[in-house]
Structures are given as C-alpha cells and as structure tokens.
Design a protein around this motif. Structure first.
Motif, short mmCIF file in Angstrom:
data_model
loop_
_atom_site.label_atom_id
_atom_site.label_comp_id
_atom_site.label_asym_id
_atom_site.label_seq_id
_atom_site.Cartn_x
_atom_site.Cartn_y
_atom_site.Cartn_z
N TYR A 81 50.00 49.44 46.60
CA TYR A 81 49.14 48.48 45.92
C TYR A 81 47.68 48.83 46.16
O TYR A 81 47.29 49.30 47.24
N GLY A 82 46.87 48.53 45.13
CA GLY A 82 45.43 48.75 45.21
C GLY A 82 44.66 47.49 44.87
O GLY A 82 44.81 46.45 45.51
N THR A 83 43.84 47.59 43.83
CA THR A 83 42.98 46.48 43.43
C THR A 83 43.80 45.28 43.00
O THR A 83 44.81 45.42 42.28
N GLN A 84 43.35 44.08 43.40
CA GLN A 84 44.03 42.84 43.01
C GLN A 84 43.08 41.98 42.19
O GLN A 84 41.91 41.81 42.55
N LEU A 85 43.58 41.44 41.09
CA LEU A 85 42.81 40.60 40.19
C LEU A 85 43.58 39.31 39.90
O LEU A 85 44.81 39.26 40.07
N LEU A 86 42.86 38.30 39.45
CA LEU A 86 43.47 37.03 39.06
C LEU A 86 43.33 36.84 37.55
O LEU A 86 42.29 37.18 36.97
N ALA A 130 47.44 38.33 49.90
CA ALA A 130 47.16 39.76 49.79
C ALA A 130 48.46 40.52 49.54
O ALA A 130 49.56 40.10 49.94
N PRO A 131 48.38 41.65 48.85
CA PRO A 131 49.58 42.44 48.57
C PRO A 131 50.07 43.14 49.83
O PRO A 131 49.31 43.37 50.79
N PRO A 132 51.35 43.51 49.84
CA PRO A 132 51.88 44.26 50.99
C PRO A 132 51.21 45.62 51.13
O PRO A 132 50.81 46.23 50.13
N LYS A 133 51.09 46.08 52.34
CA LYS A 133 50.49 47.39 52.59
C LYS A 133 51.57 48.46 52.67
O LYS A 133 52.73 48.18 52.95
N GLY A 134 51.15 49.67 52.43
CA GLY A 134 52.09 50.79 52.49
C GLY A 134 52.83 50.98 51.17
O GLY A 134 52.57 50.33 50.15
N GLU A 135 53.75 51.91 51.20
CA GLU A 135 54.51 52.22 49.99
C GLU A 135 55.56 51.14 49.73
O GLU A 135 56.29 50.74 50.64
N VAL A 136 55.63 50.73 48.48
CA VAL A 136 56.58 49.68 48.09
C VAL A 136 57.29 50.12 46.81
O VAL A 136 56.79 50.95 46.05
N THR A 137 58.45 49.56 46.61
CA THR A 137 59.19 49.76 45.36
C THR A 137 59.29 48.41 44.67
O THR A 137 59.82 47.44 45.25
N VAL A 138 58.80 48.35 43.45
CA VAL A 138 58.78 47.09 42.71
C VAL A 138 59.81 47.17 41.58
O VAL A 138 60.04 48.23 41.00
N VAL A 139 60.40 46.02 41.29
CA VAL A 139 61.37 45.90 40.20
C VAL A 139 60.96 44.69 39.37
O VAL A 139 60.79 43.58 39.90
N GLY A 140 60.80 44.92 38.08
CA GLY A 140 60.40 43.82 37.21
C GLY A 140 60.65 44.13 35.75
O GLY A 140 61.03 45.25 35.38
N ALA A 141 60.42 43.10 34.91
CA ALA A 141 60.62 43.24 33.47
C ALA A 141 59.41 43.92 32.84
O ALA A 141 58.26 43.51 33.08
N LEU A 142 59.67 44.94 32.04
CA LEU A 142 58.60 45.67 31.37
C LEU A 142 58.02 44.81 30.24
O LEU A 142 58.75 44.20 29.47
N GLN A 143 56.68 44.80 30.15
CA GLN A 143 55.99 43.99 29.14
C GLN A 143 55.00 44.84 28.36
O GLN A 143 54.41 45.80 28.88
N ALA A 144 54.82 44.46 27.09
CA ALA A 144 53.84 45.14 26.24
C ALA A 144 52.43 44.64 26.57
O ALA A 144 52.27 43.51 27.08
#
Length: 324
Positions: A81-86, A130-144
């Motif tokens: 994870y890098g930059t976080q926005l709202l 804050a987002p987790p630090k380090g390498e992560v694997t995310v699973v989610g629904a793809l969106q246009a």
C-alpha cells in the motif's frame, strides 16, 4: 388499370416505401436487441452477486482491460500500500459517509486503486485507519473507472487528501505514479471498514434507459406499419380514380359549366356591357319634340294679307273682326 404505378410520382412513392419499411424494421430490431442484452446482463449480474462468495479469484492481469463482462469479477493482486485518499459524499444503506481509497503498488506495473471500505461521517473531520504495512494480497470485485455521471461522483473543489472520482484521469493529477484505469473493492472489510458492494457496469441492467430502448422498439415498428398503411391508402385512392375515369364518372370540365351559369349582370360575349352610370338611360329618356314646319315666307317674297274674316291682334276699342 395499374399503369399509374409506372408514373414518376408513383416511382418516388414506391422507392420511399421500399426503403423506409426495411429501415424501420431494422432500427426496431436493433433497439429490441439492446433491450434483450440489458436484460441478459441484469440476469448475469444477479447470478454473479449470488455467487460472489463462491467465485475463485483470478489474477488481475487476466481481467484487464475492464469490460462489461469482467466488471464485478473477483480479482486478486499482490503489492504494498502507498498513498491513501478519501472519497467523500458516498452513501451506503441510506447513510452518508466516505470511501477509504488506498493505492496498491503491484511491482513494476501501474498502481491499483483499492477501496478498502466505507465509513460513516464527514470525510473532512474523519480519521481513517491506516493501511497495513508490508506486502499484502488483496481480493476484491473489479470495477470500471467512474465518470461525472457516476453516482456520488464529484469533480473538483475538494481539499487535499480527497478525490471525487475514482478513475485514472482523476488520480493522475494527485499521485505521481501511473494508475490502472480500473479499481477493486475488497470483499471483506477490516479495521472497522464496511465493504463496498460492487456497482453494476454502465449501460447494463434493467434501468430507465433499458425501458427507453423497449419504447423505441415499439415506435420503429409503428413507423413501419404507418408507411405501409399510407402506401395502401394512396394506391386504393388512385385505383378508384382510374375506375371513375374509365366509367366516365368524372365531373365535366369547367368551361361548359361556366357558359350555362346564370347571368350576373355581365353582357354576352361580343357585346359591350353598359356602364353603371348609363344603365336604364334608354328607358328614362324623354321623347324629343318634332319641330313644327316653318310656314313663314322667305325674306325676298312679300307677305300676303291675311284672308278675310281672320282675326287680327289689333288693339283698340273695337271688337275683333269688325269692319272699319
């Protein structure tokens, strides 16, 4: 009787009908196909929503670029994870809140926007986890990617650290990295974040536009029927006219009818009409007096005395006709 179909006027009518009817049928069939495609996509979306939990995650690279068929499919990506926005002014279950969007660096490729979840409240005063630090694997629904017409989208006028539209075109002005023109919403939330349900692809589903396609379908078919009806009506009227001509039932020409029309004060042909000022002059004219014959003697002849016993106009006391 039908030779009139070969006249230039009917050639134009026939060509117009021959082109208009197939065109209307084609447009009606095309609009019907659009409606059926939306109905099929709506059915697929319902089935996909029911089986989302059972879907096997696919690598992100195999689902890109995002299309109507890949929208909503479960994607998997690994990175940090890098930059976080709202993302403010987003509603969920009728409540106002905001999305927590974090960019995931996936190695050498572009970064992937990841909506980690939704929180209630105001994005200006909220404190997102804050987002987790380090390498992560995310699973989610793809969106246009979103656009200005997307629900909840807001263009410009936001403070630093917020973004109104989730798309590569909007993020390229906020972060220095390249961004995928797609994003995913996590199927499971963490740190108090509620997962955001995937949105349906644009121009799919049984929305108002789908029923507009169905309405246009009926209109085009009605137009085709109207063209056919008008052609038959003109044809029938022309046939009746030709039949009347063959039977001699057509009214006489205007010339004889005009000749037999009652006089309205107009003089017959060849005679000058009396003017209004002299009308009836011959009737009102008085007979002229005949001049009396002149019995007086010529100037070079002596006047003869009047015969005896003729009364004279003498003046005096004597009676007329008396001898002196």
């Amino acid at each position: 009787m039908y030779r009139f179909l070969l006249t230039p006027r009917w050639w134009g009518i026939n060509v117009f009908a021959a082109l208009a009817i197939p065109f209307c049928l084609f447009m009606g069939s095309w609009q019907l196909g659009r409606f059926e495609a939306r109905a099929d996509s709506h059915r697929e979306q319902q089935q996909s929503a029911e089986s989302t939990a059972r879907q096997t995650a696919e690598p992100l690279a195999e689902l890109l670029p995002v299309t109507q068929r890949t929208t909503g499919r479960i994607a998997e990506a690994t990175g940090t994870y890098g930059t976080q926005l709202l993302v403010p002014e987003r509603r969920l279950d009728g409540r106002d809140g905001f999305y927590v969007l974090t960019l995931l660096r996936t190695g050498d490729g572009p970064t992937l926007p990841v909506v980690r979840g939704w929180l209630p409240g105001d994005a200006d005063t909220a404190d997102a986890p804050a987002p987790p630090k380090g390498e992560v694997t995310v699973v989610g629904a793809l969106q246009a990617p979103e656009n200005r017409r997307s629900e909840g989208a807001r263009a410009g006028g936001l403070p630093e650290g917020q973004i109104g539209i989730i798309s590569a075109a909007a993020l390229v002005n906020v972060v220095p990295d390249d961004v995928h023109n797609a994003w995913i919403t996590l199927t499971e939330g963490s740190d108090g974040l509620r997962p955001v349900p995937p949105a349906v692809a644009q121009n799919t589903g049984l929305d108002l536009k789908a029923f507009q396609n169905l309405g246009y379908t009926g209109e085009w078919f009605v137009f085709a029927g109207f063209v056919l009806f008008m052609w038959f009506r003109l044809f029938r009227r022309e046939v009746e006219t030709q039949r009347d001509l063959a039977l001699g039932l057509v009214p006489a020409a205007a010339g004889p009818a005009t000749a037999l029309a009652p006089s309205t004060g107009t003089a017959p042909t060849g005679e000058a009409a009396p003017s209004a000022g002299t009308a009836g002059t011959a009737v009102a004219e008085e007979p002229t007096e005949t001049a009396a014959p002149d019995t007086s003697a010529p100037a070079d002849e002596p006047a003869l005395p009047p015969p005896a016993g003729t009364a004279t106009g003498r003046s005096g006391g004597g009676r007329p006709g008396a001898e002196a």
